[in-house]
Design a protein around this motif. Sequence first.
Motif: not given
Length: 155
Positions: A113-142
């Motif tokens: 739940t977004d504390p500012a609006t009281g509604r559910l967040r549009r973006v899943c924080r877990t999915c976003n964190r995992l996607a950023q982690q995969r991106w960092r790993e790809r960048q480090a490999a490159e």
Amino acid sequence: MLSQVNGLSRHFTEDTLRAYLLSRSTRVDTGCLIVRGYGSRRGVHQKLAGRAWAHIAAYVVFVGGYDPTLEVHHDCGAPDCIEPTHLRQLSHADNCRERTQPPRCRNGHERETDPATGRLRRVCRTCNRLAQQRWRERQAAEVAHARAAYGRAPC
């Protein structure tokens, strides 16, 4: 009444359209009457009988009293359902208000739940964190691959 439906083929009468819709549909365990239209994807709005939306044609034939200024809403939430008890007409604003955001993201994580609006967040924080982690790993490999190509030692 059938003439008010956009894209509906003119050769249909109410009886032939009713028979056509029932021949293209199957009943599922949830009570929905799922129609198979021109598309091959399940869970999306289906076009039938010319270029008309199947749920609108079903509302005209099975329920009646169709008003073209209103939208046909699915109470069950399945856009390819044509069960008459699951369809009703609403204004556009009411139809937008009826939509609910699922409590889980498409990967099955609980939405926060977004504390500012009281509604559910549009973006899943877990999915976003995992996607950023995969991106960092790809960048480090490159970077490691580029450094190896230039003969540098990895840091």
